[in-house]
Write an enzyme that holds these catalytic residues in place. Structure first.
Site, short mmCIF file in Angstrom:
data_model
loop_
_atom_site.label_atom_id
_atom_site.label_comp_id
_atom_site.label_asym_id
_atom_site.label_seq_id
_atom_site.Cartn_x
_atom_site.Cartn_y
_atom_site.Cartn_z
N GLU A 299 0.27 -1.89 5.58
CA GLU A 299 1.21 -1.36 6.57
C GLU A 299 0.89 0.09 6.93
OE1 GLU A 299 5.01 0.49 8.06
OE2 GLU A 299 3.73 1.03 6.38
N ASP B 262 0.83 -1.20 0.00
CA ASP B 262 0.00 0.00 0.00
C ASP B 262 0.86 1.25 0.00
OD1 ASP B 262 0.76 -0.85 2.56
OD2 ASP B 262 -0.84 0.27 3.54
#
Length: 463
Positions: free
Chosen positions: A180, A104
């Site tokens: 994350e 991400d």
């Protein structure tokens, strides 16, 4: 011993399980194609991958690993947000090293209704959220910095070892994880669809088929390293008051006497601000793995409803983000804030942690072989020891926390975080590749202890 190794500062580097020869260093360096690395970083960086939208990037990484022979598989809490796990080495007896980078990228949520209450229109239109490019010798685009650049370096590092014909005794795990950065499930944004860290490296450790002796979070640290990381809590502070029909409201002279709790925000915010300043000053954590400076900031305010007006509101909530060092826990934050709020003239309040993630740090003795390997690799690649990372990198969450939480010695290290150059990527890929070799060892007929200019620690595992 060759000239290059004679110039190494062995204070930390000698702790590496395997001492790399000049011939090995040069073979690995020659096997890194800077153009290929740059192309991979840009290709990965230009795949839109907001949190909760990582599948396209995960598929790209999986297919790349498959094509390069790294035996990838997927492990995910949901099929739309998988972890990708590849492998290299494992041909003999040696320590296993896990590299992790996150899929991400930092970005507005993509929910237009939500984003317009957080960002200005010009900020939302910023191309660096989703695009990456090379300009004036520097790489632009937030995905390159966080975290596609380090991810590309990790992948090319393993390919360089393979291309150079260097088999590893221990195994390298190459992992790419969702979530994350975030988000966190809070209020109506709840459930698995809004999970972040729980389905990334944390899920990978438990369900990804990995058995690491050491781990590295591949992220930008300006070539420094740190083996401690902070956690955080989000504290919801509900300020309670009374809703009164506006035509019958007897408007008080002072806002602190107003029944609508929104009017009480001024003193509450002032008190939280003073607390946060003292909190940061009093809780700096200095350890062998770096310096952590915990900070706090109000992330959001919610109160009333713009469509259901006429009587004010009985509730106004503040959401306070509080960073926690590896020494701290959520209870002490709760008690401090509870004491502060009780000094204020409020009709009532409710205090609740809606997110809790503690910070962690590796045991210095157990992480020493890994830190020594990174230091050795950095000296061979950049001709200088690996410094301790700037406190900002040990004052945030990174996924080395997941592994230190599980008693796997872990650190974070990588290229410059801001405006890296193609040469920075190449240096970082070389450091990663040499670290893999220095930790896992080369698989040949194994030397007893010392052979020529190569030293192999007979017990490369953490004690």
């Amino acid at each position: 011993m060759d000239t290059r190794l004679a110039m190494i500062n062995f204070a930390n580097a000698s702790k590496a399980p395997y001492l790399i020869t000049q011939a090995e260093r040069d073979a690995v360096a020659a096997a890194i194609d800077p153009a290929e690395l740059l192309d991979l970083a840009l290709a990965l960086g230009n795949i839109p991958s907001r949190s909760r939208e990582e599948l396209a990037a995960a598929t790209f990484v999986h297919d790349w690993m498959q094509a390069e022979g790294f035996r990838p598989h997927l492990s995910g809490a949901t099929p739309e947000r998988p972890n990708v796990i590849g492998e290299y080495g494992g041909h003999g007896i040696g320590a296993n090293l896990l590299f992790t980078a996150h899929l991400d990228t930092e970005s507005p949520s993509g929910n237009a209704t939500q984003d317009r209450f957080r960002y200005r229109p010009a900020t939302l239109a910023e191309p660096e959220w989703t695009r990456c490019w090379l300009e004036d010798g520097h790489l632009h685009g937030y995905p390159i910095s966080n975290d596609r650049g380090p991810m590309s370096c990790m992948l090319i590092a393993a390919k360089a070892l393979k291309r150079a014909g260097i088999n590893l005794a221990g195994k390298v795990y190459l992992t790419a994880c969702p979530g994350e950065i975030g988000p966190e499930p809070i209020e109506e944004f709840a459930g698995i669809d809004y999970m972040g860290k729980d389905i990334g490296a944390h899920y990978l450790f438990h369900h990804g088929g990995v058995a690491p002796d050491y781990a590295i979070a591949a992220e930008g640290t300006d070539f420094g390293m740190t083996w401690q990381g902070c956690g955080y809590t989000v504290m919801r502070i509900r300020i309670l008051g009374r809703g009164l029909f506006t035509p019958i409201l007897d408007t008080p002279a002072r806002t602190t006497s107003h029944p609508n709790p929104i009017y009480r925000l001024g003193p509450v915010i002032d008190a939280l601000h003073e607390w946060s300043r003292a909190y940061e000053h009093n809780n700096i954590h200095t350890g062998p793995g770096g310096i952590s400076r915990p900070k706090a900031q109000i992330a959001s305010v919610r109160g009333g409803s713009p469509t259901d007006f006429g009587a004010g509101t009985e509730v106004c909530a503040l959401y306070l983000e509080v960073i926690m060092t590896p020494e701290q826990n959520v209870a002490e934050i709760y008690h401090q804030l509870n004491a502060v709020l009780r000094t204020l003239d409020l009709e009532g309040f409710e205090l609740e942690p809606v997110v809790v993630r503690h910070g962690f740090e590796a045991d210095s003795a157990r992480v020493a072989p890994l830190a020594g390997a990174v230091d050795l690799a950095t000296q061979l690649a950049r001709h200088q020891p690996a410094p301790m990372a700037h406190p900002v990198y040990s004052s945030m969450w990174r996924d080395h926390n997941v592994f230190n939480m599980q008693r796997i010695p872990a650190l974070t290290t990588g290229m410059p975080r801001w405006r890296p150059t193609p040469d920075d990527l190449t240096s970082s890929a070389l450091i990663y590749a040499l670290t893999m070799l220095a930790v896992c060892g080369r698989h040949e007929s194994r030397p007893a202890c010392v052979s020529g200019d190569s030293v192999y620690d007979d017990s490369p595992f953490p004690s």
